[in-house]
Design an enzyme around this catalytic site. Structure first.
Site, short mmCIF file in Angstrom:
data_model
loop_
_atom_site.label_atom_id
_atom_site.label_comp_id
_atom_site.label_asym_id
_atom_site.label_seq_id
_atom_site.Cartn_x
_atom_site.Cartn_y
_atom_site.Cartn_z
N ASP A 1 38.27 64.79 -136.27
CA ASP A 1 38.75 63.41 -136.22
C ASP A 1 38.41 62.87 -134.84
O ASP A 1 39.02 63.26 -133.84
CB ASP A 1 40.26 63.41 -136.46
CG ASP A 1 40.85 62.00 -136.44
OD1 ASP A 1 40.14 61.06 -136.02
OD2 ASP A 1 42.02 61.86 -136.83
N HIS A 2 37.42 61.99 -134.79
CA HIS A 2 36.92 61.53 -133.50
C HIS A 2 37.94 60.72 -132.71
O HIS A 2 37.77 60.46 -131.53
CB HIS A 2 35.62 60.73 -133.69
CG HIS A 2 34.64 60.89 -132.58
ND1 HIS A 2 35.00 61.05 -131.25
CD2 HIS A 2 33.27 60.96 -132.58
CE1 HIS A 2 33.94 61.18 -130.50
NE2 HIS A 2 32.86 61.14 -131.27
N ARG A 3 39.01 60.33 -133.39
CA ARG A 3 40.02 59.55 -132.69
C ARG A 3 40.70 60.40 -131.61
O ARG A 3 41.16 59.88 -130.61
CB ARG A 3 41.06 59.01 -133.67
CG ARG A 3 40.49 57.96 -134.62
CD ARG A 3 41.49 57.56 -135.68
NE ARG A 3 41.91 58.70 -136.49
CZ ARG A 3 42.73 58.61 -137.54
NH1 ARG A 3 43.21 57.42 -137.88
NH2 ARG A 3 43.05 59.66 -138.22
#
Lengths: 434, 464
Positions: free
Chosen positions: A406-408
């Site tokens: 999850d690049h967040r």
């Protein structure tokens, strides 16, 4: 414990107080479910601990026990029916001396539903304390109607709706006492004001095709995965591991261990250790905040006939390989029997999906929300490997790993560090025991 | 100065008087105008007296067959005078019952005729006086009368209409009946039972032309077994009156023959009685002699309604009554969103054996494009039918393959006019074949045949 005891007043006055059995929430997140089977019938005496019913949630079927004492006076929701909201009254339980004839079930609609529960917690705890104003009753009733109303519909109207995949919840009945009749469905068809359950028009062109209603589990999977893939900005990291030592280690472990230890068990252990070593991955994105987990609670994907479960090996970092093996085996069996408890599959900080046993070389998995990453494990395959030190080619075993992040909250470098840590453990399993 | 009403109803047949009662129940000031007896044709000259005559025929038939049940009865004879008297007495009793109901519900009743002066005013003429009344709403429920053939009119001696037949003084040796609808068949059955040589002439290819062909063929066979002669696809082209008989020329697709009989009964249909209402003045829309209405029985003039036989078919008493209720409720502002479904109206013929049906017949269902399943079950396989010695006939069910909707049920056999109400309930409640199959039917009853017929439609029949 959530409130389970409710009272209802006759004609909105405090005349009769009747105790209801409310549809239970089997987990904190459960909103709806079905009664798979009643285990009691009208007239049965029940005591705390007696088995009342089997409840079907999106994940499992579970026996629910009574915490009340009394006689079953009425069953308000039939088994195998529609989805019902948590806290819907599902049965009347009578105390000594009470009889059903005195119970006015028409006031049922004044009971708050599960959605109202949160806002009305205080009111709920003392539901008979005061007579609510007429206004209140009216609004509550209307809200309630929309939420848990039983849909009155003629058998024919139901059959036509089913044929045409019409959502009957959207339809207003114009028959006797508001019953939905054939004409209402035909009108809905003509106006196409309904929400189709599926794209029937595309489907009908294919005469060979058949349509089946989605199982509860399939619906949940569909909803969750669409949400995950749509909301989570995934990126994928791939790495190829030398699996020679992993194979050797497994043999060695199995010589020593009472239980059979699989490659997957070693991967679980390796991931647990890696999460301890790179704790920034052991996190959850929570809109305005980040939740940092302390334990490596590892969800493992278990395929069953109608879908899949992700039971959890909790605190995997503290477990030995044999303990992981035993737990995995037990959880897989429960998953296959459908007897997993929500507490056994809810939570988890990281997931592993392994399709190696199905001969898949590599694949990319969708993150299992609310987690932030998932490891997709491919098959161990014989391959020509290049020995980096000797620069010689030789035949050995390799295994491909793909980490979805999850690049967040996980950036490329962090993900790479984590994946390389896993790789280092799997290539040198002995490091797991440092 | 003249009286004013919320509702004025012209005609006190099963449509009009039921409408009046419902209107009064809903608090409307109601007037009903009837030129003859309360109860209309149905009660005085139709449904009721014919059923009374047919009951006499049934008793007579039963006695003639008493030997089959082990009962010995000798010297059986009939008394036509008493048979007719009995029917008149029953009609009178019921008519008095309607009078009581009018009084009980405070409905004003005027015996006389009415015609429109304008859209809210009626000119009423009784034997003694003429007066005008005004009403906010007017319901035309004047019913219908027997149709004559263009070239042949009833003379009430040798050539009868239904009223003459109902008051028969002496059974004729032979009777020709023109028309094989409900009226023709019921009279054929009645007179045949008392030994009259009955011949029925029908222009259509089958008797009971609106029924399912399979049922009409089976009924025809049963009536022929009982002794009635049928000439189908046959037109009555000429009629000669002689001293004690009538001779008709019959045309069967170009082949002509003559036939004589003591009496000729015209039973070719009915025509709405609207001629004396002065509808033209207020421009109420009509089509082919009947008044055009919408689903709540409104004419093209919003506050003028029409119900029963003056409107479109089917021309049945129970349809008229139901429409009467719809109108009263519409006037009182309590209108149902839905009108009367034609396919929910059962039709009954009380000949021996009886015929009853509801909904679409097989051909109509196919023409409407339904993919259908057809179930059949003979009464010869129903235990109760055998015990009462009435094993003739069958039940045919037509079910939509997709939804199991009950499209139609058609029956010929003993007491099928009672069985049909089960299906009326089912159709109104929109119960499908699936629910009927799951229903427990009492044993031994004729209704079990219904159950089996539905089972047969889905190839699950048990007793066949």
């Amino acid at each position: 414990m959530r409130p389970r005891k409710k009272f209802v007043t006759k004609n909105n006055n405090i005349i009769d107080m009747v105790q209801f059995i409310l549809f239970p929430a089997l987990s904190p997140t459960m909103e709806t479910g079905k009664i798979a089977r009643w285990l009691v019938k009208i007239g049965d005496m029940v005591e705390p601990g007696d088995e009342l019913m089997e409840v079907e949630t999106d994940k499992a079927v579970m026996v629910h026990e009574s915490i009340e004492t009394g006689k079953i006076g009425a069953i308000l929701v039939e088994e195998g029916g529609e989805e019902i909201s948590v806290n819907t009254p599902i049965a009347v339980i009578l105390d000594e001396g009470e009889v059903m004839e005195d119970v006015d079930l028409t006031t049922l609609s004044t009971l708050p539903s599960s959605n109202e529960k949160k806002q009305e917690k205080n009111e709920l705890s003392a539901p008979v304390a005061q007579k609510p104003s007429d206004n209140n009753i009216a609004t509550k009733r209307d809200n309630e109607k929309n939420k848990t109303k039983k849909i009155f519909i003629t058998p024919l109207a139901r059959a036509i709706a089913k044929q045409n995949k019409i959502n009957i919840e959207q339809i207003t009945g114009t028959g006797p006492l508001g019953r939905i009749i054939k004409k209402d469905i035909e009108e809905a068809l003509a106006n196409a004001s309904h929400k189709p359950l599926g794209d029937a028009s595309m489907f009908s062109a294919n005469k060979q095709a058949e349509s089946f209603e989605l199982s509860k589990m399939r619906k949940t999977i569909a909803q969750r995965l669409v949400a995950a893939k749509r909301n989570i900005p995934h990126f994928y990291l791939k790495v190829s591991c030398n699996a020679d030592k992993l194979m050797e280690a497994r043999e060695a472990f199995n010589e020593e261990s009472q239980v059979r230890i699989s490659i997957n068990d070693i991967i679980v252990k390796a991931c647990a250790q890696s999460l301890m070593k790179v704790p920034d991955v052991n996190r959850q994105f929570n809109e305005d905040s980040i939740i940092q987990y302390k334990d490596a609670d590892i969800s493992i994907a278990v395929s069953v006939e109608e879908g899949l479960y992700t039971p959890i090996i909790f605190k995997a970092q503290e477990l030995s390989l044999s303990e992981i093996a035993i737990q995995t085996k037990s959880l897989s069996e429960k998953a296959k029997l459908g007897t997993l408890l929500p507490s056994e599959y809810e939570g988890g900080s990281f997931s592993i999906s392994n399709l190696g046993m199905f001969g898949i070389s590599e694949f990319s998995a969708i993150i299992n929300p609310p987690q932030a990453s998932i490891l997709a494990v491919g098959a161990i395959e014989k391959s020509i490997l290049l020995d980096e030190k000797t620069e010689q080619m030789r035949i050995g075993h390799k295994m491909n790993l793909t980490l979805s992040c999850d690049h967040r909250i996980i950036d490329g470098v962090l993900g790479a560090r984590f994946l390389n840590t896993i790789k280092s453990y799997l290539e040198e399993p002995i490091k797991l025991f440092v | 100065m003249h009286d004013s009403y919320d509702v004025a109803i012209i005609g006190a047949g099963p449509g009009g008087y039921v409408c009046a009662i419902r209107a009064a129940q809903l608090g409307l000031k109601t007037l009903i105008i009837e030129k003859e007896n309360l109860g209309g044709v149905c009660l005085n000259w139709g449904c009721i007296p014919t059923k009374s005559l047919l009951s006499s025929a049934r008793v007579y038939d039963e006695i003639k067959h008493a030997g089959e049940y082990g009962i010995v009865v000798d010297n059986v004879a009939s008394d036509v005078k008493k048979i007719v008297e009995r029917s008149r007495k029953i009609a009178k009793k019921l008519s008095m019952g309607v009078a009581y109901l009018m009084k009980k519900n405070a409905i004003e009743h005027i015996k006389g005729t009415a015609r429109f002066i304008d859209k809210n005013t009626l000119q009423i003429k009784t034997q003694t006086i003429e007066q005008q009344i005004s009403a906010k709403n007017i319901v035309v429920a004047t019913g219908a009368n027997a149709k004559d053939l263009p070239s042949i009119q009833a003379d009430h001696e040798t050539i009868w209409n239904y009223r003459d037949a109902l008051q028969v003084k002496k059974f004729p040796k032979s009777l020709l009946i023109a028309g094989s609808g409900a009226i023709g068949i019921e009279f054929a059955s009645f007179f045949n039972s008392f030994g009259v040589d009955v011949t029925v002439v029908e222009a259509a290819a089958h008797i009971l032309p609106t029924e399912d062909i399979e049922i009409s063929q089976m009924a025809q066979k049963e009536y022929e077994k009982a002794g009635i002669t049928f000439l189908t696809s046959t037109l009555l082209s000429d009629c000669q009156l002689q001293a004690d008989q009538v001779t008709v020329t019959l045309d069967n697709k170009g082949n002509t023959q003559t036939r004589s009989a003591e009496k000729l009964l015209l039973a070719i249909g009915i025509k709405p009685q609207i001629d004396d209402l002065n509808l033209e003045t207020i421009q109420v829309k009509t089509h082919k002699g009947h008044i055009v209405t919408n689903k709540t029985c409104q004419t093209n003039i919003a506050h003028i309604y029409a119900i029963g036989d003056v409107t479109s078919p089917p021309w049945l008493a129970h349809k008229a009554s139901h429409e009467g209720v719809i109108v009263a409720e519409a006037i009182a502002g309590d209108a149902s969103k839905h009108g009367l479904e034609t396919t929910h109206i059962p039709g009954c013929i009380y000949a021996h054996p009886q015929v009853a049906s509801i909904g679409l017949n097989e051909q109509a269902a196919k023409e409407k494009g339904y993919d259908i399943m057809v179930g059949r079950f003979p009464f010869s396989a129903v235990g109760k039918a055998l015990t009462i010695g009435k094993s003739q006939g069958m039940i045919k069910t037509i079910v939509d393959k997709k939804t199991q909707e009950i499209l139609g049920v058609h029956m010929v056999g003993e007491d099928v006019t009672e069985l049909i109400n089960t299906i009326s309930v089912a159709k109104h409640a929109e119960i499908t074949g699936a629910e009927l199959i799951g229903t427990v039917f009492a044993h031994p009853t004729l209704s079990e045949g219904l159950h089996e017929s539905f089972l047969d439609a889905v190839s699950r029949v048990i007793h066949m």
